[in-house]
Scaffold this motif. Structure first.
Motif, PDB file in Angstrom:
ATOM      1  N   GLU A   9      -2.939  33.321 -70.769  1.00 33.24           N
ATOM      2  CA  GLU A   9      -2.760  31.985 -71.336  1.00 33.24           C
ATOM      3  C   GLU A   9      -3.479  31.802 -72.662  1.00 33.24           C
ATOM      4  O   GLU A   9      -3.643  30.672 -73.124  1.00 33.24           O
ATOM      5  CB  GLU A   9      -3.236  30.931 -70.336  1.00 33.24           C
ATOM      6  CG  GLU A   9      -2.434  30.920 -69.035  1.00 33.24           C
ATOM      7  CD  GLU A   9      -2.878  29.831 -68.088  1.00 33.24           C
ATOM      8  OE1 GLU A   9      -3.951  29.226 -68.351  1.00 33.24           O
ATOM      9  OE2 GLU A   9      -2.172  29.573 -67.100  1.00 33.24           O
ATOM     10  N   SER A  10      -3.897  32.884 -73.296  1.00 32.63           N
ATOM     11  CA  SER A  10      -4.599  32.740 -74.566  1.00 32.63           C
ATOM     12  C   SER A  10      -4.322  33.928 -75.458  1.00 32.63           C
ATOM     13  O   SER A  10      -3.878  34.996 -74.993  1.00 32.63           O
ATOM     14  CB  SER A  10      -6.113  32.616 -74.337  1.00 32.63           C
ATOM     15  OG  SER A  10      -6.643  33.850 -73.867  1.00 32.63           O
ATOM     16  N   VAL A  11      -4.618  33.755 -76.738  1.00 33.69           N
ATOM     17  CA  VAL A  11      -4.454  34.848 -77.705  1.00 33.69           C
ATOM     18  C   VAL A  11      -5.399  35.987 -77.348  1.00 33.69           C
ATOM     19  O   VAL A  11      -5.002  37.163 -77.335  1.00 33.69           O
ATOM     20  CB  VAL A  11      -4.722  34.347 -79.139  1.00 33.69           C
ATOM     21  CG1 VAL A  11      -4.630  35.505 -80.127  1.00 33.69           C
ATOM     22  CG2 VAL A  11      -3.734  33.254 -79.520  1.00 33.69           C
TER      23      VAL A  11
ATOM     24  N   ALA B 164       7.586  28.695 -85.011  1.00 33.52           N
ATOM     25  CA  ALA B 164       8.190  29.931 -84.507  1.00 33.52           C
ATOM     26  C   ALA B 164       7.116  30.949 -84.160  1.00 33.52           C
ATOM     27  O   ALA B 164       7.180  31.611 -83.114  1.00 33.52           O
ATOM     28  CB  ALA B 164       9.150  30.506 -85.550  1.00 33.52           C
ATOM     29  N   CYS B 165       6.105  31.057 -85.020  1.00 34.94           N
ATOM     30  CA  CYS B 165       5.030  32.011 -84.777  1.00 34.94           C
ATOM     31  C   CYS B 165       4.268  31.643 -83.499  1.00 34.94           C
ATOM     32  O   CYS B 165       3.935  32.514 -82.692  1.00 34.94           O
ATOM     33  CB  CYS B 165       4.091  32.016 -85.986  1.00 34.94           C
ATOM     34  SG  CYS B 165       2.962  33.402 -86.044  1.00 34.94           S
ATOM     35  N   ALA B 166       4.029  30.359 -83.317  1.00 40.04           N
ATOM     36  CA  ALA B 166       3.364  29.910 -82.090  1.00 40.04           C
ATOM     37  C   ALA B 166       4.217  30.234 -80.871  1.00 40.04           C
ATOM     38  O   ALA B 166       3.708  30.693 -79.835  1.00 40.04           O
ATOM     39  CB  ALA B 166       3.094  28.404 -82.168  1.00 40.04           C
ATOM     40  N   GLY B 167       5.526  30.006 -80.992  1.00 41.04           N
ATOM     41  CA  GLY B 167       6.418  30.299 -79.874  1.00 41.04           C
ATOM     42  C   GLY B 167       6.428  31.771 -79.510  1.00 41.04           C
ATOM     43  O   GLY B 167       6.502  32.139 -78.327  1.00 41.04           O
ATOM     44  N   ILE B 168       6.372  32.627 -80.534  1.00 43.45           N
ATOM     45  CA  ILE B 168       6.316  34.078 -80.297  1.00 43.45           C
ATOM     46  C   ILE B 168       5.036  34.428 -79.542  1.00 43.45           C
ATOM     47  O   ILE B 168       5.058  35.196 -78.568  1.00 43.45           O
ATOM     48  CB  ILE B 168       6.386  34.841 -81.630  1.00 43.45           C
ATOM     49  CG1 ILE B 168       7.766  34.680 -82.272  1.00 43.45           C
ATOM     50  CG2 ILE B 168       6.065  36.324 -81.428  1.00 43.45           C
ATOM     51  CD1 ILE B 168       7.816  35.102 -83.734  1.00 43.45           C
ATOM     52  N   MET B 169       3.926  33.842 -79.968  1.00 42.01           N
ATOM     53  CA  MET B 169       2.649  34.142 -79.327  1.00 42.01           C
ATOM     54  C   MET B 169       2.656  33.674 -77.871  1.00 42.01           C
ATOM     55  O   MET B 169       2.162  34.370 -76.970  1.00 42.01           O
ATOM     56  CB  MET B 169       1.530  33.448 -80.106  1.00 42.01           C
ATOM     57  CG  MET B 169       0.141  33.956 -79.804  1.00 42.01           C
ATOM     58  SD  MET B 169      -0.179  35.614 -80.424  1.00 42.01           S
ATOM     59  CE  MET B 169      -0.492  36.467 -78.900  1.00 42.01           C
ATOM     60  N   VAL B 170       3.231  32.496 -77.625  1.00 44.05           N
ATOM     61  CA  VAL B 170       3.318  31.975 -76.254  1.00 44.05           C
ATOM     62  C   VAL B 170       4.186  32.895 -75.398  1.00 44.05           C
ATOM     63  O   VAL B 170       3.843  33.198 -74.235  1.00 44.05           O
ATOM     64  CB  VAL B 170       3.889  30.540 -76.260  1.00 44.05           C
ATOM     65  CG1 VAL B 170       4.232  30.094 -74.841  1.00 44.05           C
ATOM     66  CG2 VAL B 170       2.897  29.571 -76.894  1.00 44.05           C
ATOM     67  N   ASP B 171       5.299  33.376 -75.957  1.00 46.31           N
ATOM     68  CA  ASP B 171       6.188  34.251 -75.196  1.00 46.31           C
ATOM     69  C   ASP B 171       5.513  35.583 -74.873  1.00 46.31           C
ATOM     70  O   ASP B 171       5.633  36.093 -73.755  1.00 46.31           O
ATOM     71  CB  ASP B 171       7.476  34.499 -75.990  1.00 46.31           C
ATOM     72  CG  ASP B 171       8.516  35.271 -75.184  1.00 46.31           C
ATOM     73  OD1 ASP B 171       8.929  34.769 -74.131  1.00 46.31           O
ATOM     74  OD2 ASP B 171       8.898  36.379 -75.617  1.00 46.31           O
ATOM     75  N   ILE B 172       4.785  36.140 -75.849  1.00 44.00           N
ATOM     76  CA  ILE B 172       4.083  37.407 -75.608  1.00 44.00           C
ATOM     77  C   ILE B 172       2.999  37.216 -74.544  1.00 44.00           C
ATOM     78  O   ILE B 172       2.820  38.064 -73.661  1.00 44.00           O
ATOM     79  CB  ILE B 172       3.486  37.942 -76.919  1.00 44.00           C
ATOM     80  CG1 ILE B 172       4.610  38.394 -77.866  1.00 44.00           C
ATOM     81  CG2 ILE B 172       2.524  39.103 -76.649  1.00 44.00           C
ATOM     82  CD1 ILE B 172       4.129  38.812 -79.242  1.00 44.00           C
ATOM     83  N   ALA B 173       2.290  36.091 -74.622  1.00 45.41           N
ATOM     84  CA  ALA B 173       1.260  35.820 -73.607  1.00 45.41           C
ATOM     85  C   ALA B 173       1.887  35.733 -72.215  1.00 45.41           C
ATOM     86  O   ALA B 173       1.342  36.273 -71.235  1.00 45.41           O
ATOM     87  CB  ALA B 173       0.526  34.524 -73.951  1.00 45.41           C
TER      88      ALA B 173
END
Length: 301
Positions: free
Chosen positions: A140-142, A125-134
């Motif tokens: 395409e990166s943090v 879920a945390c990864a998905g949130i980061m992908v959505d914010i990007a």
């Protein structure tokens, strides 16, 4: 896109094997589940190799990084430096929600949690949130997210047991363990929930606290009963740069709700009068975040 996953069970560092019953009810892991697992000091090199040079991303990252640091300290092993991102902090800048707990943010990001507090599910879920914010910022990166927001990437320094002292969080935890053992030996150990009937003073915020911490600069109000007194809770919040207050006003940005509250109660309506007041202000457009006891305790370590 998630390209690789890792999952490890480990025993806590030796001498720190106590499993609090409240924590077990959250994550479901019991002492029997890890009885045959290796210790933290044996597993962490593999975890560190999995991370490599990538920035870490966590929901309330200060807590997770503090756990890594404290576990390394009491294990007598080094810990590397990390660049990191906290999705609590980033979600406040990218979504408008009544609560920024992981289930609420994950749903807003289009990756609803199916088994909250399962380590792998929470990480996905945390990864998905980061992908959505990007995606919202066309990067395409943090690191690209922080560049787009014109923010410095948060960083924690490496730990070397040969030259670095123990952190304040670890020292405090060791003191509490010693106090607990002394109380048991003397027959004076206490348990249960304490009353918050005493509001106590509002301490001065620590202006030298980590500005990347999710409580820094927030105006925090407490309501309900927690497992510690309200004055102690205020002291902990102020240590991380929060301004505590006694009542919900137009300046309030965070409400911490005790009495067993969880974020799902915002939908069911099981709320204190202060929480009801917060929902009223939210409907009027005021951005106030609601935290449970567990979320607050994670933030303050």
């Amino acid at each position: 896109m998630i390209v690789e996953e890792g999952y490890w069970l480990m025993r806590p560092p030796e001498g720190h094997d106590h499993f609090d019953s409240r924590n077990i009810t959250i994550h479901g892991i019991t002492p029997d589940d890890v009885a045959a697992a290796p210790r933290f000091r044996e597993v962490f090199p593999e975890v560190d190799a999995f991370i490599g040079g990538d920035p870490l991303v966590a929901h309330n990252a200060a807590f997770d990084l503090g756990v890594i640091r404290s576990a390394a300290e009491v294990s007598g092993i080094p810990a590397p430096a990390f660049d990191y991102a906290c999705t609590v902090v980033l979600s406040r800048k990218n979504y408008s929600l009544p609560s920024y707990s992981l289930p609420f943010v994950a749903e807003a990001a289009g990756v609803p949690l199916r088994n909250h507090h399962d380590a792998t599910e929470d990480a996905r879920a945390c990864a998905g949130i980061m992908v959505d914010i990007a995606a919202k910022h066309g990067v395409e990166s943090v690191r690209g997210v922080f560049a787009a927001l014109k923010l410095a990437m948060p960083h924690v320094d490496a730990y070397d047991p040969a030259s670095d002292g123990m952190s304040k969080a670890t020292r405090s935890a060791l003191e509490k363990i010693a106090e607990m053992k002394a109380g048991i030996a003397n027959g004076t150990a206490r348990g249960g929930r304490s009353s918050w009937s005493t509001e106590g003073p509002n301490p001065v915020p620590n202006d030298r606290a980590d500005m990347a911490h999710p409580l820094f600069g927030q105006t925090v109000v407490f309501t309900g009963d927690l497992s510690l007194g309200r004055p102690e809770a205020k002291t902990m919040a102020a240590a991380h740069g929060a301004q505590c207050a006694s009542n919900v006003t137009l300046k309030t940005t965070v409400l911490v709700v005790g009495s067993g509250f969880t974020a799902s109660d915002l939908r069911s309506g099981r709320l204190t009068s202060k929480a009801q007041r917060v929902l009223e202000l939210q409907r009027r457009g005021q951005g106030i975040e609601v935290l449970s006891e567990g979320e607050f305790m994670q933030m303050v370590g």
